[in-house]
Design an enzyme around this catalytic site. Structure first.
Site, PDB file in Angstrom:
ATOM      1  N   ARG A 198       1.019  -0.918   0.227  1.00  0.00           N
ATOM      2  CA  ARG A 198      -0.471   0.398   0.543  1.00  0.00           C
ATOM      3  C   ARG A 198       0.713   0.990   0.054  1.00  0.00           C
ATOM      4  O   ARG A 198       0.647   1.880  -0.105  1.00  0.00           O
ATOM      5  CB  ARG A 198      -0.619   0.339   1.460  1.00  0.00           C
ATOM      6  CG  ARG A 198      -2.034   0.521   1.103  1.00  0.00           C
ATOM      7  CD  ARG A 198      -2.499   0.044   2.323  1.00  0.00           C
ATOM      8  NE  ARG A 198      -2.099  -0.781   2.980  1.00  0.00           N
ATOM      9  CZ  ARG A 198      -2.796  -1.599   4.326  1.00  0.00           C
ATOM     10  NH1 ARG A 198      -3.777  -0.969   4.396  1.00  0.00           N
ATOM     11  NH2 ARG A 198      -2.362  -2.322   4.654  1.00  0.00           N
ATOM     12  N   ASP A 213       0.505 -25.508   0.895  1.00  0.00           N
ATOM     13  CA  ASP A 213       0.099 -26.000   2.535  1.00  0.00           C
ATOM     14  C   ASP A 213       2.090 -26.725   2.910  1.00  0.00           C
ATOM     15  O   ASP A 213       2.731 -27.135   2.448  1.00  0.00           O
ATOM     16  CB  ASP A 213      -0.119 -27.708   2.498  1.00  0.00           C
ATOM     17  CG  ASP A 213      -0.217 -27.921   3.840  1.00  0.00           C
ATOM     18  OD1 ASP A 213       0.463 -28.103   4.966  1.00  0.00           O
ATOM     19  OD2 ASP A 213      -1.163 -28.261   4.383  1.00  0.00           O
ATOM     20  N   HIS A 214       2.361 -25.401   3.881  1.00  0.00           N
ATOM     21  CA  HIS A 214       4.126 -25.632   3.317  1.00  0.00           C
ATOM     22  C   HIS A 214       5.197 -26.939   4.082  1.00  0.00           C
ATOM     23  O   HIS A 214       6.087 -27.122   3.600  1.00  0.00           O
ATOM     24  CB  HIS A 214       4.984 -23.901   4.299  1.00  0.00           C
ATOM     25  CG  HIS A 214       4.838 -24.625   5.221  1.00  0.00           C
ATOM     26  ND1 HIS A 214       3.670 -24.415   6.556  1.00  0.00           N
ATOM     27  CD2 HIS A 214       6.032 -24.703   6.445  1.00  0.00           C
ATOM     28  CE1 HIS A 214       3.803 -23.978   7.754  1.00  0.00           C
ATOM     29  NE2 HIS A 214       5.437 -24.820   7.648  1.00  0.00           N
ATOM     30  N   LYS A 224       8.364 -29.941   2.468  1.00  0.00           N
ATOM     31  CA  LYS A 224       9.754 -30.091   3.384  1.00  0.00           C
ATOM     32  C   LYS A 224      10.249 -31.612   3.371  1.00  0.00           C
ATOM     33  O   LYS A 224       9.502 -32.796   2.639  1.00  0.00           O
ATOM     34  CB  LYS A 224       8.783 -30.139   5.303  1.00  0.00           C
ATOM     35  CG  LYS A 224       8.503 -29.035   5.567  1.00  0.00           C
ATOM     36  CD  LYS A 224       8.405 -29.902   7.587  1.00  0.00           C
ATOM     37  CE  LYS A 224       7.460 -28.231   7.811  1.00  0.00           C
ATOM     38  NZ  LYS A 224       8.658 -27.429   8.588  1.00  0.00           N
ATOM     39  N   ASP A 258      -5.599 -24.592  12.340  1.00  0.00           N
ATOM     40  CA  ASP A 258      -4.685 -23.612  11.770  1.00  0.00           C
ATOM     41  C   ASP A 258      -3.291 -24.844  11.035  1.00  0.00           C
ATOM     42  O   ASP A 258      -1.909 -25.112  11.039  1.00  0.00           O
ATOM     43  CB  ASP A 258      -3.662 -23.135  13.105  1.00  0.00           C
ATOM     44  CG  ASP A 258      -2.661 -22.732  13.272  1.00  0.00           C
ATOM     45  OD1 ASP A 258      -2.667 -21.443  11.863  1.00  0.00           O
ATOM     46  OD2 ASP A 258      -0.937 -22.527  13.993  1.00  0.00           O
ATOM     47  N   HIS A 290      -1.903 -28.766   8.284  1.00  0.00           N
ATOM     48  CA  HIS A 290      -0.836 -29.705   7.809  1.00  0.00           C
ATOM     49  C   HIS A 290      -1.390 -31.581   8.231  1.00  0.00           C
ATOM     50  O   HIS A 290      -0.546 -32.112   7.322  1.00  0.00           O
ATOM     51  CB  HIS A 290       0.500 -29.366   8.620  1.00  0.00           C
ATOM     52  CG  HIS A 290      -0.263 -28.186   8.489  1.00  0.00           C
ATOM     53  ND1 HIS A 290       0.655 -26.988   7.785  1.00  0.00           N
ATOM     54  CD2 HIS A 290       0.529 -26.272   9.046  1.00  0.00           C
ATOM     55  CE1 HIS A 290       0.949 -25.987   7.214  1.00  0.00           C
ATOM     56  NE2 HIS A 290       0.270 -25.267   8.697  1.00  0.00           N
TER      57      HIS A 290
END
Ligand code: BG6
Length: 481
Positions: free
Chosen positions: A43, A171-172, A176, A229, A234
């Site tokens: 912004r 989805d990190h 992995k 979360d 995950h």
């Protein structure tokens, strides 16, 4: 391959804490295709130079071995650009399109690292501005909705502007290295496949434990909780990787079709089974690293008396021929005894013991964090003569030692995949909606239950009820054995 990578939310926490360091690692490892431009959009008014200085400063917070030298940063920074945008203004999107079209790179990756409340407006505007052509990919960061309805709504808007093959839902955990190796373990080797079934496996435990508390994220976290979360995304993604059938190819849809089948086979929860098979907890004051720490309700920006869960443990089953009757235990929490994430595959005991001593069964431990590796626990004979007895030993594979120079972090991997257009490690909308469908009865039951989460002291493994959950089946969590 030339690319433009645009970060909406270019001055946000995720961009400077995860994305820029990951890109820098890719650059340092020579993996970032040459001829790329990275554009941060936010912004405020800023020049490219000012933005580069901001990012340079932020690198001071990255772990030392991953910080650039001045010379490295100068080269990396040549790719960095900044653009002010008001995300509600169509002409600002038109300007962005011109910037992208002027160079006509092979691909434009638009990464929405903003609050998800902005996803609908950004997607609509991108579509209206024509920033959705076949070369464009859109990357969506979690949280993707806070329940099934909101997730569906986000997906509808994304679909109205983009084809599913252009949508990269992150989805990190899928990035992995341990998760890649889980695929390789299962589908690149023949050893475990014959054993990977109910006849040989007693139970599977997935633990994603964090030692940290919610810190300054109380505001976000309190609207989210551990179920949304960590479990909805995950933990369930890991479960699908463990339980899926071998895909017919290594293509994104072949893999995602199999993962979806697992999600559809999960035993649905009812109010009774939520009460019996799901434990929610919230940390109280305790200790971390030997120092006293406050409880969740004392953290900044947490509303008084909040019922938000910081811990979940649950028992489920995958209802199909391979897994019928095998308990899958999932557990995650903040302020637990250690940062320790792993999947434990517990094999059955021998049917008829002939050796004296322990009857401990074999187990395979897939370690995700803090280090990633594989441990195969076996029993061997120790001592001789009358002292001879079975003793646990393990075969350990430490991937950092096995491949010392080739470790790639989760975000680095996923960013490179998004640039290359590889969807294998991204979540498809139907998978994501199915995961929401499965967690909804838990959310509903909790909303109707005034009891709230069970307390546990920071620095422990969660409420005692989590141990009782597995003990009921005659099992124990790995650290309790
Ligand atoms: C994020 C959650 O998705 O994953 C955080 O929002 C959590 O609350 C984090 O801390 C854990 O990721 P990792 O990679 O550190 O285990």
């Amino acid at each position: 391959m030339s690319f433009d990578l645009v970060f909406f939310g270019g001055t946000g926490d995720l961009t400077w804490r995860k994305l820029m360091p990951a890109l820098f690692q890719a650059f340092r490892h020579g993996k970032l295709p040459p001829g790329g431009r990275i554009l941060a959009v936010a912004r405020d008014e800023r020049s490219d130079e000012q933005y580069r200085a901001l990012i340079r400063e932020r690198f001071a917070e990255v772990e030392p071995s991953k910080r650039p030298s001045d010379e490295e940063f100068a080269r990396f920074a040549e790719m960095l650009h900044y653009r002010r945008m008001d995300l509600s203004q169509p002409e600002h999107y038109a300007g962005l399109k011109q910037w992208i079209d002027a160079r006509d790179a092979d691909t434009a990756v638009l990464y929405l690292a903003t609050s998800p409340y902005l996803f609908p407006v950004i997607c609509e505007q991108l579509g209206a501005a024509g920033l959705n052509g076949p070369k464009v990919r859109v990357v969506l960061e979690k949280p993707l909705g806070h329940d099934l309805d909101s997730a569906r709504q986000i997906n509808r808007v994304v679909r109205s502007a983009f084809h599913e093959t252009q949508a990269f839902r992150i989805d990190h955990y899928l990035g992995k290295p341990a998760v890649q190796n889980l695929m390789a373990l299962r589908f690149g080797n023949t050893l475990f496949e014959p054993l990977w079934r109910r006849e040989c496996i007693a139970n599977i435990q997935i633990t994603l434990a964090e030692a940290l508390g919610v810190g300054t994220r109380g505001d976000y976290y309190d609207k989210t909780g551990a179920l949304r979360d960590m479990v909805q995304n995950h933990a369930l993604q890991l479960l699908t990787m463990i339980a899926m059938e071998p895909p017919s190819t290594n293509d994104a849809d072949a893999i995602r079709d199999e993962k979806l089948k697992v999600l559809r086979s999960l035993k649905p929860f009812t109010p009774d089974s939520v009460a019996r098979d799901v434990v929610r907890g919230q940390y109280r004051a305790g200790s971390a690293d030997g120092k006293p720490v406050v409880g969740y309700l004392e953290e900044v920006k947490v509303p008084p008396g909040s019922h938000c869960e910081t811990f979940v443990a649950l028992r489920t089953e995958v209802q199909n021929w391979r897994w019928a009757g095998v308990p899958f235990y999932l557990r995650t929490g903040k302020r637990l005894a250690a940062r320790d994430s792993q999947i434990v595959v517990n094999f059955r005991e021998v049917p008829h013991p002939i050796f004296p001593g322990t009857r401990r069964a074999n187990k395979l431990v897939i370690k995700l964090q803090p280090e990633d590796g594989l441990e195969l626990h076996l029993l061997a004979v120790k001592g001789g003569g009358t002292n001879e007895r079975l003793t646990p030993v393990s075969l350990d594979l430490d991937f950092d030692k096995a491949f010392p120079t080739e470790r790639v972090g989760a975000y680095e991997r996923l960013l490179l995949d998004a640039i290359a257009g590889r969807l294998n490690l991204f979540v498809r909308s139907d998978e994501q909606e199915q995961a929401w469908t499965w967690v909804m009865p838990i959310l509903d039951a909790w909303a109707a239950d005034p009891a709230g989460p069970r307390p546990y002291a920071a620095g422990t493994w969660g409420p005692a009820a989590a141990s009782a959950l597995v003990a009921r089946d005659g099992c124990a969590w790995d650290e309790e054995e």
